[in-house]
Design an enzyme around this catalytic site. Structure first.
Site, mmCIF file in Angstrom:
data_model
loop_
_atom_site.group_PDB
_atom_site.id
_atom_site.type_symbol
_atom_site.label_atom_id
_atom_site.label_comp_id
_atom_site.label_asym_id
_atom_site.label_seq_id
_atom_site.Cartn_x
_atom_site.Cartn_y
_atom_site.Cartn_z
ATOM 1 N N ASP A 218 72.160 15.113 62.975
ATOM 2 C CA ASP A 218 71.077 16.088 63.106
ATOM 3 C C ASP A 218 71.688 17.486 62.998
ATOM 4 O O ASP A 218 72.710 17.643 62.338
ATOM 5 C CB ASP A 218 70.310 15.839 64.421
ATOM 6 C CG ASP A 218 68.880 16.351 64.356
ATOM 7 O OD1 ASP A 218 68.686 17.489 63.894
ATOM 8 O OD2 ASP A 218 67.955 15.644 64.764
ATOM 9 N N HIS A 241 72.374 18.716 59.714
ATOM 10 C CA HIS A 241 71.202 19.469 59.271
ATOM 11 C C HIS A 241 71.412 20.979 59.345
ATOM 12 O O HIS A 241 70.462 21.740 59.296
ATOM 13 C CB HIS A 241 69.960 19.061 60.063
ATOM 14 C CG HIS A 241 69.556 17.631 59.845
ATOM 15 N ND1 HIS A 241 68.479 17.053 60.458
ATOM 16 C CD2 HIS A 241 70.109 16.660 59.059
ATOM 17 C CE1 HIS A 241 68.367 15.784 60.072
ATOM 18 N NE2 HIS A 241 69.355 15.531 59.228
#
Ligand SMILES: *[C@@H]1O[C@H](CO)[C@@H](O)[C@H](O)[C@H]1NC(C)=O
Ligand SMILES: *[C@@H]1O[C@H](CO)[C@@H](O)[C@H](O)[C@H]1NC(C)=O
Length: 392
Positions: A218, A241
């Site tokens: 993430d 991310h």
């Protein structure tokens, strides 16, 4: 005469002993409290006893020591306030139990709370998240999961030289803290591990993240409401991310994010580079005085992005407009490659357009040619070189 010297010496030695016993750092080894590096013994009670002993001492500083080896640890709360500066020196590995239900619904694996002057040196944390992620990805009956290392209400903190492997959820969380430095840290989890943010900061002032390498599933660094004066330098990100301010506007009454700098950092193969993200709904939150400088993008899907349209499943976004005011964001000297045609994306809010966006010396290409920009509801200026098509 000899007698007199002896007396003086004795007096001197007593003073010296007194001096050194009151100022030296005392060390509490978890092995003295029953911890065993055999991977089988549950060493949690021993760790907690060593912590209480170290924490209750009133001295200049005190140390809890974890020697080399694999210690199995269940969810543990290391609570302050302590009597003095406290160091946790870890040469070994803290391993989660094999059954992921043992970290289960606690929310936290290792939680440090209400401690002033806390330093953690070294150590590997292996949360063994693989089976937990599999359970979540197949939508089974899974526990909520645990963050690996959390600082709650820590002032003057340091995390230095730590490695976090395969956290169930976020690797490191800094929440409600002042003046915390995270340096020389590594977090490692696969690209497809869900919700494994590398470092999450929120409701905290004066956090520094320095020289850290984040490979995860993430956000590399996620920045939540109430973050002030955050400095990030020499961060390597990817897979992951990217560095993300938000998601903001989850709540109507929410604090903003102010004075955040990311400098001299590199993104490799990440989904985003630098992102600001908010839900498309009303909120009191804001984003201001943000500086992204000297960044290298290598094959990044969205190197520069502001997305105020976030609304998964179209729920709770009546007018699809974010109340978050974004103002004063500097992008300076950002170079490299995008893995998609659009290197720059600004989906700003129709009700609160982005203001004061400065783009300076941006050189990002896509497949060796000019990348594109998309800009909605934004105002600001472009200076210097700007290689994607301009929109300001
Ligand atoms: C600890 O466990 C890891 C695997 O999690 C292993 O690679 C390492 O050798 C072990 N260390 C010791 C000292 O047993
Ligand atoms: C902004 O944050 C930096 C640390 O990142 C700090 O040194 C500086 O004083 C802050 N500026 C303001 C105006 O608070």
């Amino acid at each position: 005469m000899a007698h007199k010297i002896q007396v003086l010496c004795t007096i001197f030695i007593s003073f010296a002993t007194l001096f050194f016993t009151t100022t030296k750092a005392t060390t509490f080894n978890v092995m003295s409290y029953g911890a065993k590096p055999d991977r089988k013994t549950d060493s949690t009670p021993a760790f907690l006893k060593a912590w209480s002993a170290a924490c209750s001492l009133v001295q200049t500083s005190t140390t809890m020591y974890v020697p080399p080896g694999n210690f199995t640890i269940k969810p543990a709360v290391f609570k302050g306030p302590c009597g003095s500066r406290i160091n946790v020196v870890i040469d070994g590995t803290l391993v989660a139990p094999d059954n992921y239900w043992d970290l289960g619904n606690s929310g936290y694996w290792l939680l440090f709370v209400l401690v002033n002057k806390l330093s953690i040196y070294g150590g590997t944390l292996d949360a063994k998240g693989t089976e937990f992620w599999k359970c979540r990805l197949r939508g089974g009956n899974c526990p909520a999961g645990a963050r690996s290392l959390t600082f709650n209400y820590v002032n003057d903190g340091l995390i230095s030289g730590l490695t976090s492997l395969n956290s169930q959820l976020m690797h490191i969380v800094i929440n409600s803290c002042n003046n915390v430095r995270v340096q020389n840290v590594k977090t490692i989890a696969p690209a497809l591990s869900p919700n494994t943010d590398g470092i999450h900061v929120q409701i905290s002032t004066g956090v520094t993240i320095y020289n850290s390498n984040i490979q995860t599933g993430d956000d590399c660094i996620s920045i939540g409401p109430g973050t002030r004066n955050l400095w990030m330098e020499q961060v390597k990100c990817g897979p992951g991310h990217g560095v993300s301010i938000g998601s903001l506007a989850r709540d109507l009454n929410e604090d903003g994010v102010m004075n955040v700098t990311l400098i001299n950092s590199e993104f490799r193969g990440s989904d985003n580079g630098v992102r600001i993200k908010s839900w498309a709904r009303p909120s009191t939150a804001f984003v201001t005085n943000i500086n992204f400088r000297n960044l290298i993008m290598k094959n990044v899907a969205n190197p520069i992005i502001i997305d105020q349209n976030y609304c998964p499943n179209n729920q709770g976004c009546p007018r699809q407009a974010s109340g978050v005011k974004i103002n004063q964001v500097l992008y300076q000297n950002i170079q490299g490659t995008s893995s998609t045609p659009f290197a720059v994306l600004f989906y700003c809010s129709p009700s609160n357009p982005c203001r004061g966006i400065i783009m300076e010396d941006i050189k990002i290409t896509y497949l060796n040619s000019q990348a594109k920009s998309f800009c909605n509801n934004m105002g600001g200026t472009t200076r210097g070189v700007y290689l994607p098509e301009r929109c300001l």
